[in-house]
Design a protein around this motif. Structure first.
Motif, PDB file in Angstrom:
ATOM      1  N   ALA A  26       0.844  -1.190   0.000  1.00  0.00           N
ATOM      2  CA  ALA A  26       0.000   0.000   0.000  1.00  0.00           C
ATOM      3  C   ALA A  26       0.880   1.240   0.000  1.00  0.00           C
ATOM      4  O   ALA A  26       2.003   1.231   0.511  1.00  0.00           O
ATOM      5  N   THR A  28       0.729   5.273   1.144  1.00  0.00           N
ATOM      6  CA  THR A  28      -0.042   6.226   1.939  1.00  0.00           C
ATOM      7  C   THR A  28       0.739   7.515   2.133  1.00  0.00           C
ATOM      8  O   THR A  28       1.950   7.583   1.897  1.00  0.00           O
ATOM      9  N   ASP A  29       0.038   8.542   2.583  1.00  0.00           N
ATOM     10  CA  ASP A  29       0.633   9.831   2.951  1.00  0.00           C
ATOM     11  C   ASP A  29       1.237   9.691   4.349  1.00  0.00           C
ATOM     12  O   ASP A  29       0.562   9.285   5.299  1.00  0.00           O
ATOM     13  N   HIS A  33      -1.574   9.746   6.860  1.00  0.00           N
ATOM     14  CA  HIS A  33      -1.839   8.312   6.861  1.00  0.00           C
ATOM     15  C   HIS A  33      -3.065   7.956   6.017  1.00  0.00           C
ATOM     16  O   HIS A  33      -3.787   7.016   6.320  1.00  0.00           O
ATOM     17  N   GLN A  34      -3.297   8.750   4.957  1.00  0.00           N
ATOM     18  CA  GLN A  34      -4.400   8.484   4.056  1.00  0.00           C
ATOM     19  C   GLN A  34      -3.875   7.775   2.812  1.00  0.00           C
ATOM     20  O   GLN A  34      -2.726   7.986   2.387  1.00  0.00           O
ATOM     21  N   PRO A  35      -4.691   6.912   2.182  1.00  0.00           N
ATOM     22  CA  PRO A  35      -4.244   6.212   0.982  1.00  0.00           C
ATOM     23  C   PRO A  35      -4.029   7.179  -0.178  1.00  0.00           C
ATOM     24  O   PRO A  35      -4.679   8.223  -0.267  1.00  0.00           O
ATOM     25  N   GLY A  59      -5.220   2.879  -2.382  1.00  0.00           N
ATOM     26  CA  GLY A  59      -3.768   2.961  -2.305  1.00  0.00           C
ATOM     27  C   GLY A  59      -3.037   1.643  -2.413  1.00  0.00           C
ATOM     28  O   GLY A  59      -1.825   1.587  -2.189  1.00  0.00           O
ATOM     29  N   ASP A  99       5.168  -1.832   1.865  1.00  0.00           N
ATOM     30  CA  ASP A  99       4.346  -0.634   1.977  1.00  0.00           C
ATOM     31  C   ASP A  99       5.209   0.618   1.849  1.00  0.00           C
ATOM     32  O   ASP A  99       6.398   0.619   2.191  1.00  0.00           O
ATOM     33  N   GLN A 101       5.262   4.962   2.633  1.00  0.00           N
ATOM     34  CA  GLN A 101       4.705   6.150   3.247  1.00  0.00           C
ATOM     35  C   GLN A 101       5.447   7.347   2.661  1.00  0.00           C
ATOM     36  O   GLN A 101       6.596   7.615   3.003  1.00  0.00           O
ATOM     37  N   SER A 307     -10.366   4.783   6.890  1.00  0.00           N
ATOM     38  CA  SER A 307      -9.430   4.090   6.004  1.00  0.00           C
ATOM     39  C   SER A 307     -10.150   3.132   5.066  1.00  0.00           C
ATOM     40  O   SER A 307      -9.534   2.598   4.146  1.00  0.00           O
ATOM     41  N   ASN A 357      -5.765  -3.044   5.151  1.00  0.00           N
ATOM     42  CA  ASN A 357      -4.426  -3.209   4.597  1.00  0.00           C
ATOM     43  C   ASN A 357      -4.355  -4.305   3.540  1.00  0.00           C
ATOM     44  O   ASN A 357      -3.287  -4.592   3.016  1.00  0.00           O
TER      45      ASN A 357
END
Length: 582
Positions: A26, A28-29, A33-35, A59, A99, A101, A307, A357
């Motif tokens: 995934a 994310t920001d 913490h957004q997709p 995401g 993942d 970020q 989410s 997730n």
């Protein structure tokens, strides 16, 4: 008869070895913490691109069919710093999870090198063409239809401005953030929105799932994006020959769970539709009444309540005014004017069930409304030319047409395992409107007229499945039922099976076979009323939906020296064969 399409684009490098694993994760920001939907995920080996994909609405991404070995994987997104990791794929191992970020990147003014080519990648698993906005620096006067004309292999611009794809006249559908935008009134030249709002456009010109009906010679999936960061504004302007000029203004902010994007632009030119011609009487170079002005407005609001939920509201309004250079080479004096106004309002909600997730089941609901109008007014000094048989008196015709389409797209996707998923859904709409035609002779006296109400509907129901027995084979099969109601044509139905078999011998090659039954309805609008009057009350045969058998064979190959080639051959048998579906 079969038609072959071929094009090449920059891409990457195939690998050898045994193919046995997927790479998933995934993006994310890092601050919110957004997709990050639509993020670009690239897999590299020895500095060369192996494959690339994009994240979905939540995401998530999946890269299939990787051989054992060491790779680098990088995630990129507009407004964020890219992030790269090293991963190792083991022989016979499970899927590797990685993942990302991404940290927001502050906006900095910098010099841009403008390049002419449209940046389009080929999805090596589907063969679809993908346009990425972050790699494109077009002219301020660029439009979405120009991107279509330049980016899709097999697309061409007609002299009247509309786009023909694979030889078919305007038989394509836009989807904006997953919600369809029905076609406008025939003859309209409006653009849907300024290209600045686009994040990514995926072009599907074959191998359609059962989900896609109606005008699906091409499906144009557009995803828009709210830029990262706080409040941002930018403005631009341009000026060129034939009094061409334009201005645009964009505003956006994206903080917390709520973000919005507003875009407005204006364009004007004295070379709207036709080139200069010689005046047949004097031989002088003349630019007939050819002025045009376009106004576009687009707004997007995105809300992420959790989410597992994403809500998008897309709003559009556009107006086109231009002088119609009709019969500009025939010496007939015409000073006509046409105005088109179009708008759409799309509301989409996507909910994911289960672990946020993981790629589990999700529900999508999209509500859409489309409004359009077309007003055509002859000039006061026009030479009347329209004749109502058997009356020999020529008339000028004024046109006033408008419509409203309201609909719902609802589907549910269940991913049963890594090897199977199913999807069921519906796409239904209702259209209401009117078509008014008024005529006057050369002296301004009224002539025959017609007034028609537009009443129609379309209902589509579909079910489809994707089965992946091995990493090298995918089977996509589905069934679709369509019902179409339109003026004079009575009720038309069709049950349409579709199946696609894809073979992935290695990351460098994809081969597919496809058969699909297509049902392409006419627009609900119907010009038979004024035609009937012109023919002395004799009504023409109604235009019926086009029913097709579509066969396709395709190949995508990635060369070691950085080129991807796509070759596809198709055969379509249509009954009735209708080039212009209106």
């Amino acid at each position: 008869m079969p038609v072959v399409l071929f094009f090449v684009l920059l891409a990457g490098n195939p690998t050898g070895g045994r193919l046995n694993s997927d790479l998933t994760g995934a993006v994310t920001d890092s601050s919110r913490h957004q997709p990050l939907p639509g993020a670009d995920v690239v897999v590299l080996q020895a500095g060369r691109t192996i494959t690339r994909t994009n994240t979905d609405a939540f995401g998530h991404y999946v890269v299939h069919n990787l051989s054992e070995g060491s790779f680098e994987i990088e995630a990129r997104n507009i407004g964020y710093h890219p992030q790269r990791f090293s991963v190792t794929i083991a022989a016979g191992g499970d899927a590797v999870v990685r993942d990302f970020q991404l940290a927001p990147s502050p906006l900095q003014l910098q010099t841009l090198e403008v390049q002419a080519p449209i940046p389009v990648a080929i999805d090596t698993r589907t063969g679809n063409q993908v346009f990425k906005q972050d790699e494109y620096h077009g002219a301020p006067s660029s439009t979405t239809s120009q991107i279509l004309q330049q980016a899709i292999a097999g697309a061409a611009r007609a002299p009247t401005g509309e786009v023909h794809i694979r030889g078919q006249h305007a038989e394509y559908t836009y989807y904006i953030d997953g919600v369809p935008v029905p076609a406008g009134v025939s003859g309209s030249l409006n653009e849907l929105f300024d290209p600045a709002v686009v994040n990514q456009i995926e072009f599907q010109t074959g191998g359609w799932d059962a989900e896609y009906g109606n005008k699906n010679v091409a499906v144009v999936n557009v995803s828009t994006k709210v830029p990262a960061g706080g409040f941002h504004a930018d403005a631009s302007s341009f000026y060129g020959a034939f009094k061409s000029n334009g201005q645009s203004l964009n505003l956006s902010t994206n903080a917390g769970k709520l973000g919005f994007f507003l875009s407005g632009s204006r364009q004007s030119t004295d070379m709207r539709r036709e080139p200069l011609v010689l005046d047949p009487a004097t031989g002088d170079v003349s630019n007939f009444h050819n002025h045009g002005e376009d106004l576009f407005g687009f707004g997007k609001i995105q809300y992420l309540p959790s989410s597992r939920d994403i809500v998008n509201l897309d709003l559009n309004w556009s107006r086109t005014r231009f002088g119609v250079p009709y019969d500009s080479t025939g010496g007939v004096f015409l000073d006509d004017h046409q105005q088109d106004i179009n708008s759409f309002q799309n509301l989409g909600w996507r909910h994911q069930f289960g672990d946020p997730n993981k790629q589990g089941a999700d529900l999508f609901a999209g509500f859409f409304h489309r409004n359009g109008s077309l007003k055509y007014t002859p000039g006061l000094n026009d030479d009347a030319q329209f004749v109502f048989f058997p009356n020999p008196t020529p008339f000028n015709v004024s046109e006033d047409r408008s419509f409203n389409t309201t609909g719902l797209k609802l589907d549910y996707t269940a991913r049963l395992s890594e090897h199977a998923q199913i999807k069921v859904g519906t796409l239904s709409s209702v259209t209401r409107g009117h078509e008014d035609f008024v005529t006057t002779d050369q002296n301004g006296n009224p002539g025959p007229a017609s007034n028609s109400d537009l009443k129609g509907s379309d209902i589509g129901v579909y079910a489809q499945t994707s089965i992946v027995p091995t990493e090298k084979i995918e089977i996509r099969a589905g069934l679709r039922f369509d019902r179409h109601d339109a003026p004079f044509a009575d009720r038309q139905n069709q049950l349409s099976p579709r199946i696609r078999l894809s073979f992935f011998p290695d990351p460098a090659n994809t081969i597919w076979l496809y058969y699909g039954r297509q049902f392409i309805p006419t627009n609900v609008e119907d010009l038979r009323a004024i035609t009937s009057v012109a023919q002395g009350g004799v009504a023409a045969t109604p235009t019926l939906p086009e029913r097709d058998h579509f066969f396709e064979l395709g190949l995508v190959h990635r060369f070691p020296f950085g080129v991807v080639a796509r070759l596809s051959a198709y055969h379509k048998a249509s009954s009735p064969g209708i080039d212009d579906n209106t």
